[in-house]
Scaffold this motif. Sequence first.
Motif, PDB file in Angstrom:
ATOM      1  N   GLY A 246       0.829  -1.202   0.000  1.00 31.00           N
ATOM      2  CA  GLY A 246       0.000   0.000   0.000  1.00 31.00           C
ATOM      3  C   GLY A 246       0.864   1.254   0.000  1.00 31.00           C
ATOM      4  N   ARG A 247       1.907   1.256   0.840  1.00 33.32           N
ATOM      5  CA  ARG A 247       2.807   2.417   0.879  1.00 33.32           C
ATOM      6  C   ARG A 247       3.555   2.571  -0.442  1.00 33.32           C
ATOM      7  N   ALA A 248       3.976   1.443  -1.033  1.00 34.71           N
ATOM      8  CA  ALA A 248       4.687   1.506  -2.312  1.00 34.71           C
ATOM      9  C   ALA A 248       3.773   2.044  -3.400  1.00 34.71           C
ATOM     10  N   SER A 249       2.489   1.641  -3.389  1.00 27.44           N
ATOM     11  CA  SER A 249       1.529   2.145  -4.377  1.00 27.44           C
ATOM     12  C   SER A 249       1.339   3.645  -4.206  1.00 27.44           C
ATOM     13  N   GLU A 250       1.264   4.094  -2.965  1.00 31.85           N
ATOM     14  CA  GLU A 250       1.134   5.537  -2.705  1.00 31.85           C
ATOM     15  C   GLU A 250       2.374   6.280  -3.194  1.00 31.85           C
TER      16      GLU A 250
ATOM     17  N   GLU B 148       4.368   5.297  -5.607  1.00 33.64           N
ATOM     18  CA  GLU B 148       4.339   5.263  -7.071  1.00 33.64           C
ATOM     19  C   GLU B 148       3.425   6.366  -7.594  1.00 33.64           C
ATOM     20  N   ALA B 149       2.258   6.506  -6.969  1.00 32.74           N
ATOM     21  CA  ALA B 149       1.319   7.532  -7.417  1.00 32.74           C
ATOM     22  C   ALA B 149       1.938   8.921  -7.253  1.00 32.74           C
ATOM     23  N   ARG B 150       2.626   9.163  -6.159  1.00 36.10           N
ATOM     24  CA  ARG B 150       3.263  10.468  -5.953  1.00 36.10           C
ATOM     25  C   ARG B 150       4.361  10.705  -6.989  1.00 36.10           C
ATOM     26  N   GLN B 151       5.150   9.654  -7.222  1.00 33.72           N
ATOM     27  CA  GLN B 151       6.234   9.798  -8.192  1.00 33.72           C
ATOM     28  C   GLN B 151       5.688  10.023  -9.606  1.00 33.72           C
ATOM     29  N   ARG B 152       4.588   9.353  -9.965  1.00 35.75           N
ATOM     30  CA  ARG B 152       3.953   9.576 -11.280  1.00 35.75           C
ATOM     31  C   ARG B 152       3.498  11.031 -11.395  1.00 35.75           C
ATOM     32  N   LEU B 153       2.899  11.520 -10.314  1.00 34.06           N
ATOM     33  CA  LEU B 153       2.429  12.904 -10.321  1.00 34.06           C
ATOM     34  C   LEU B 153       3.604  13.876 -10.466  1.00 34.06           C
ATOM     35  N   ASP B 154       4.686  13.576  -9.706  1.00 37.51           N
ATOM     36  CA  ASP B 154       5.877  14.419  -9.816  1.00 37.51           C
ATOM     37  C   ASP B 154       6.451  14.375 -11.234  1.00 37.51           C
ATOM     38  N   LEU B 155       6.476  13.176 -11.841  1.00 41.01           N
ATOM     39  CA  LEU B 155       6.976  13.024 -13.203  1.00 41.01           C
ATOM     40  C   LEU B 155       6.101  13.786 -14.187  1.00 41.01           C
ATOM     41  N   ALA B 156       4.783  13.648 -14.043  1.00 36.83           N
ATOM     42  CA  ALA B 156       3.856  14.333 -14.947  1.00 36.83           C
ATOM     43  C   ALA B 156       4.054  15.836 -14.839  1.00 36.83           C
TER      44      ALA B 156
END
Length: 170
Positions: free
Chosen positions: A134-138, A140-148
Amino acid sequence: MAAACRRSRNEAWTRHRAALSGETADAFAAALERDDDVNACRLASAGALADIRPITHGLAEAAADIARIGDKLARADMEVNAASSHMRAAASGLLGLVEASLEDLIELIERRTSARADALAAWQEIELAAKKVGRASEDEARQRLDLARALESVGIGSDRGDSLETIMRC
């Protein structure tokens, strides 16, 4: 014996008083000495009897204690047998066994208790792993947002549903 000795002494005294001779005096003295010996023996026996009474009383108390303890042991044996039967019936029902010795039931319960402890430990590890996922998924979502955001800042746009591979190909 003491009464006969006393009678003999009294008779010797009566004869001596009547005759007042040396012979009757010696007979009376001998009778008196025998009577004294009997009385001394009676006193010694009374002392021994006084010593024996507490011992006899102690033996009677010990016998009563032994009887009480025997009764308690008998009751305890009955309670143990009843508890053992109850445990055997309950364990047999729980474990699905028709007939098993108490030792076999205890061994089976110990094995199942150990297996349950192992299963609980494994479950805790699964829950911990799920939390990590769950923490890794969170993350990943933050990193995707940062990348976007980073890509948008340089003029490369992406849709929210795009995969990481699609975003990187742009």
